[in-house]
Write a protein that holds these residues in place. Structure first.
Motif, PDB file in Angstrom:
ATOM      1  N   SER A 240       0.834  -1.191   0.000  1.00 43.86           N
ATOM      2  CA  SER A 240       0.000   0.000   0.000  1.00 43.86           C
ATOM      3  C   SER A 240       0.872   1.246   0.000  1.00 43.86           C
ATOM      4  CB  SER A 240      -0.915   0.013   1.231  1.00 43.86           C
ATOM      5  OG  SER A 240      -1.596   1.245   1.278  1.00 43.86           O
ATOM      6  N   ASN A 245      -3.963   2.476   5.203  1.00 46.22           N
ATOM      7  CA  ASN A 245      -4.138   1.102   4.742  1.00 46.22           C
ATOM      8  C   ASN A 245      -2.987   0.219   5.225  1.00 46.22           C
ATOM      9  OD1 ASN A 245      -6.494   1.742   3.491  1.00 46.22           O
ATOM     10  ND2 ASN A 245      -5.647   1.839   1.416  1.00 46.22           N
ATOM     11  N   ASN A 249      -3.564  -3.070   7.513  1.00 50.76           N
ATOM     12  CA  ASN A 249      -3.136  -4.406   7.062  1.00 50.76           C
ATOM     13  C   ASN A 249      -2.260  -5.127   8.087  1.00 50.76           C
ATOM     14  OD1 ASN A 249      -4.514  -3.729   4.775  1.00 50.76           O
ATOM     15  ND2 ASN A 249      -2.726  -3.386   3.494  1.00 50.76           N
TER      16      ASN A 249
END
Ligand SMILES: NC(=O)c1ccc[n+]([C@@H]2O[C@H](COP(=O)([O-])OP(=O)(O)OC[C@H]3O[C@@H](n4cnc5c(N)ncnc54)[C@H](OP(=O)(O)O)[C@@H]3O)[C@@H](O)[C@H]2O)c1
Length: 268
Positions: A240, A245, A249
C-alpha cells in the motif's frame, strides 16, 4: 506480529509488505526509480519487518539503502528478494552467483532471509544450475531460506528430481479472484509455505460480503480478507502507498474469524 515456521525451522512474519511500485514515479511499476521511499519508512515505523523485494522491480538498491539506514536492527528484518528467470541471471552458475552477490551488496548485508526464483525456469539444466547455486549460498549461511515463485505442480516436481534442499516457500498469486486451491493443496502436502502475492484483489460482490462479515469484528473488508489468508496459514505481502491502509493491514492480530465466517469466505 505472528510468525509462521518454514520447513527448515526459520520463522517468517506472516504479514509483510510488497515493494514492487515503491520508490517509483507516480507509483507506477514501469516508471523510473526515484531517490526515496516514504512508504517503506512508513511501513517500518508501523512495524512491518518482512520486506518483499525483487531484482525485477529495479528498486532493490534503494530499498536496501533505506533498510540499512533505518533504525531497525538487521536481525529484526526479514528480507526476501528474487532472481529473475532471465538469461542474464541464470545462463550460468557464475551469472547466478553474481546476481546474489549483487543483491547482498544492494541490501548492505551478509545474508538474505529468503531468496526465490521469480518465475519457472523452463530449461531443466538452467533450473538445476540455479537451484544448486541457491543451495550453495544456503549451505554457506548467506541465504537463511530458499524458495520459488509462480511455480505450478509440474515445476515443483521437476525441481524435486535433483533438489537437496526443498523450497521453503512458493510465492504465488492467491486471492479471492484466483484462489489457486489445487496448488495450495499440493503445497500443504509438500510442506511448502504459500506466500500470497496480489492478496487484495477481489470482485465487487465478494467485497460486499467481506464488509458485511467485518461489521461483527469491527474490521474492514480488506482486513477480513487478509485475516482469512493468515488464519489458514497463508503468508500475505500486501502493498500500500497509503499509511492508513498500511496500518490496517497489520492490525489483524486481535480477533479470530469464526469457522462459519472462514467457510463463507472460502465459498465466495
Ligand atoms: N512473485 C510475483 O510474481 C509477484 C507478482 C506481483 C506482486 N508480487 C509482490 O506482491 C506484492 C503485493 O502484490 P500487489 O502489489 O500486486 O497487489 P496487492 O497488495 O494485492 O494490492 C495492492 C493494492 O491494494 C490496495 N490496498 C492495500 N491495502 C488496502 C486496504 N487496507 N484497503 C484498501 N485497499 C488496499 C492498494 O492501494 P493503496 O496504495 O491506495 O492502499 C493497492 O492499490 C507486490 O508489491 C510484490 O512485492 C509478486
Amino acid at each position: 506480529m505472528e510468525y509462521i515456521t518454514l520447513n527448515n525451522g526459520l520463522e517468517m512474519p506472516i504479514v509483510g509488505t510488497g515493494t514492487n511500485t515503491y520508490g517509483k514515479e507516480n507509483n507506477d511499476y514501469n516508471a523510473a526509480v526515484t531517490n526515496e521511499i516514504p512508504e517503506l519508512l512508513s511501513a517500518l515505523e508501523l512495524g512491518y519487518r518482512s520486506i518483499d523485494a525483487a531484482i525485477m522491480y529495479r528498486n532493490e538498491e534503494l530499498v536496501g539503502r533505506v533498510l540499512a539506514e533505518s533504525t531497525v536492527p538487521r536481525e529484526e528484518l526479514f528480507i526476501t528478494t528474487k532472481v529473475p528467470a532471465e538469461e542474464e541471471y541464470i545462463a550460468s552458475k557464475e551469472a547466478t552467483r553474481a546476481a546474489i552477490d549483487n543483491s547482498l551488496k544492494n541490501f548492505q548485508t551478509d545474508y538474505l532471509d529468503l531468496l526465490l526464483i521469480h518465475f519457472p525456469i523452463e530449461e531443466k539444466g538452467q533450473l538445476q544450475n540455479t537451484w544448486e547455486v541457491f543451495e550453495e549460498y544456503y549451505e554457506a549461511g548467506k541465504l537463511k531460506a530458499i524458495g520459488v515463485s509462480n511455480f505450478r505442480k509440474n515445476h515443483l516436481e521437476e525441481l524435486k528430481e535433483f533438489a537437496k534442499v526443498k523450497p521453503a516457500v512458493n510465492q504465488i498469486q492467491i486471492n479471492l479472484k484466483e484462489p489457486n486451491k489445487d496448488l495450495l493443496a499440493v503445497l500443504k502436502e509438500e510442506g511448502i509455505t504459500p506466500v500470497a502475492w496480489g492478496p487484495m484483489k477481489v470482485e465487487d460482490h465478494q467485497k460486499e460480503v467481506l464488509e458485511d462479515i467485518g461489521k461483527a469484528y469491527k474490521k474492514s473488508g480488506a482486513q477480513i480478507l487478509l485475516k482469512y489468508q493468515i488464519q489458514r496459514g497463508v503468508v500475505v505481502i500486501p502493498k500500500s502507498h497509503n499509511r492508513e491502509n498500511q496500518a490496517a493491514n497489520l492490525d489483524l492480530f486481535d480477533f479470530h474469524l469464526s469457522a462459519e465466517d472462514m467457510e463463507r469466505i472460502e465459498n465466495l
